[in-house]
Scaffold this motif. Sequence first.
Motif, PDB file in Angstrom:
ATOM      1  N   ALA A 256      -1.964   9.303  -3.535  1.00  0.00           N
ATOM      2  CA  ALA A 256      -2.815   9.291  -2.337  1.00  0.00           C
ATOM      3  C   ALA A 256      -1.972   9.566  -1.099  1.00  0.00           C
ATOM      4  CB  ALA A 256      -3.517   7.933  -2.208  1.00  0.00           C
TER       5      ALA A 256
ATOM      6  N   LEU B  75      -0.068   9.002   2.263  1.00  0.00           N
ATOM      7  CA  LEU B  75       0.654   7.835   2.766  1.00  0.00           C
ATOM      8  C   LEU B  75       0.240   7.593   4.212  1.00  0.00           C
ATOM      9  CD1 LEU B  75       4.181   8.573   1.251  1.00  0.00           C
ATOM     10  CD2 LEU B  75       2.393   7.101   0.340  1.00  0.00           C
TER      11      LEU B  75
ATOM     12  N   THR C   8       0.099   6.629  -6.903  1.00  0.00           N
ATOM     13  CA  THR C   8      -1.195   7.219  -7.260  1.00  0.00           C
ATOM     14  C   THR C   8      -1.375   8.632  -6.715  1.00  0.00           C
ATOM     15  OG1 THR C   8      -2.229   6.208  -5.311  1.00  0.00           O
ATOM     16  CG2 THR C   8      -2.316   4.976  -7.382  1.00  0.00           C
TER      17      THR C   8
ATOM     18  N   MET D 129     -10.166   3.770  -4.802  1.00  0.00           N
ATOM     19  CA  MET D 129      -9.320   4.486  -5.749  1.00  0.00           C
ATOM     20  C   MET D 129     -10.079   4.983  -6.970  1.00  0.00           C
ATOM     21  SD  MET D 129      -6.175   1.754  -5.443  1.00  0.00           S
ATOM     22  CE  MET D 129      -4.971   2.743  -6.287  1.00  0.00           C
TER      23      MET D 129
ATOM     24  N   GLY E  47       0.798  -1.225   0.000  1.00  0.00           N
ATOM     25  CA  GLY E  47       0.000   0.000   0.000  1.00  0.00           C
ATOM     26  C   GLY E  47       0.826   1.269   0.000  1.00  0.00           C
ATOM     27  N   THR E  48       2.004   1.245   0.638  1.00  0.00           N
ATOM     28  CA  THR E  48       2.832   2.451   0.685  1.00  0.00           C
ATOM     29  C   THR E  48       3.260   2.870  -0.711  1.00  0.00           C
ATOM     30  OG1 THR E  48       3.654   1.787   2.854  1.00  0.00           O
ATOM     31  CG2 THR E  48       4.892   3.486   1.699  1.00  0.00           C
TER      32      THR E  48
ATOM     33  N   ARG F 277       1.939   1.801  -3.586  1.00  0.00           N
ATOM     34  CA  ARG F 277       0.735   2.075  -4.385  1.00  0.00           C
ATOM     35  C   ARG F 277       0.240   3.500  -4.153  1.00  0.00           C
ATOM     36  NH1 ARG F 277      -2.855  -1.114  -1.757  1.00  0.00           N
ATOM     37  NH2 ARG F 277      -3.420   0.702  -0.518  1.00  0.00           N
ATOM     38  N   ASP F 278       0.161   3.918  -2.897  1.00  0.00           N
ATOM     39  CA  ASP F 278      -0.325   5.267  -2.591  1.00  0.00           C
ATOM     40  C   ASP F 278       0.665   6.332  -3.059  1.00  0.00           C
ATOM     41  OD1 ASP F 278      -2.556   4.143  -1.457  1.00  0.00           O
ATOM     42  OD2 ASP F 278      -1.822   4.260   0.598  1.00  0.00           O
TER      43      ASP F 278
END
Length: 509
Positions: A48, A50, A46, A185, A39-40, A42-43
């Motif tokens: 988003a 963190l 994108t 997302m 997730g880190t 990915r965010d």
Amino acid sequence: MPDYMFLLESRLSPEQRAVMLRVQELSAALGFNVYLTGGTVRDLVTGASLRDLDFTVEGNPSKIAHELEKGGAKILHEDEKLRHVELLFAGDCEGSISAARDDHYVRPGTRPEIRWSTIMEDLRRRDFSLNAIAISLNPASRGLLLDPTNGLSDIERAEVRALTIHSFTNQPVRLLRVLRYAARMGFKIEQRTQEWFDLAIERNLQETITPEDAGDELRALAREERPAVVLKAWEEHDLLDAVSPVLAKKHPSYDAIARLMKVREDLFTAGFRPRLAAPMLLAILGRLKDRELANVLSKAGFRSAEVEAALSFEEEALEAQKELLGRKLNAPVDAFRFLEKLPLDQIAYLMAESNKSAALSKIRAFLNKWRPIRIALPAVATELEALGMARGPKFDAIVEQVFAMQLTGRGKTKEEREKILRKVSGIKEQPKKKEKEKKPSKGTDKARAAAAMGDAAHKKHAAAKAEAKQAAKGKPVHDKPHAKPHAKHAAHSSHGKGASAGKKSHGRR
């Protein structure tokens, strides 16, 4: 190639950056390779926020976790079988450290055999391509992006793609997870993944989701920024039963969720980074009675301590509200000190659910007025030091006293604060020195006298000139009854009389 380390460090908070550096140091000391994963990354890609720091190490993470614990981190949950540790790092940052592993399935749908592996094998065994990306934190390859399943391309296309045809068969909970990622997302499900999803629903694989896996999704849902969107997607696909049949029957409390989401925005505006998992979980399950709530959480694999904390959360928040409304906290400074220590999730719950205007007004004042004054308090200390007071216990007490006055609306300007500081500290203002009157020099006196004489002579000359003009016109010069004749004209007149008298006497003789 983008500089992912620069991008990462520019997006991390100071506390998160300190955690990352500490994990790097400990991993290097233990001889482990360490990576930021899931997730880190990915965010980060994108754009988003963190929220968590997810680390994967080629080794046993327990050693790192316990070293971090010595430095102030708190271990929230440790799964020794999977070598997965969830932590609240020092600096109030959340995250996890996991061992790189490979899940080997003898046949689809069976329990996997866990094998400890390298980072590349760990990435390939994951659920979706957007979670199968890593950034190396090792000295020889620091900042290198690892993307063996081409997840970066899927992120650019805004798609959620499963990595294998057996993805939902091996782990049916991914039916819930794929909808959660897509809803969070704003992505669509990749075409082939959608076909696999539909096939799994036809085979009723959702009925085989274990309560513990459903509980993990419920925990993750409570930490989502848009839980209502996820819940509606689950309801649309008849998957809420897999989480809780009672919740599916009574439906989530969308009104309570919306109120808490508005509070979250207000807290972000006030400069907080709230973690509202506890009140959000209560909002989601808001239509359930206490006994139903306890039963749902227990079946979902929540530990007894977690269930007890959820059941007592509302009571503790209301007790805090009662104290906030008491006489002991009438003074703004006392209310500030109380709210400063109150957990932020309880403050958020009261903001969303309380109907006590007096309590809400104090909370809003704390967030929007009192905290900014507190943040600016070092400037007051600087002003006091400039007046000549040395730092020490008395110095600190005076600063706190002025802070208490500021909370009541006093000392808004620098001049007002200086007066208050002088009065409280006893530092008197130094008297201003009077300027001595300078005596004019002798040369100045002479110049002034000469100028005065010149003005008098000028006026006298102008008057004489005016009289001469009047005489030339044949008009009497002295029209005024008491005017004295000019000396020149008087002499001329007497001379004329004497001459005519002489002539007459000469004629007689």
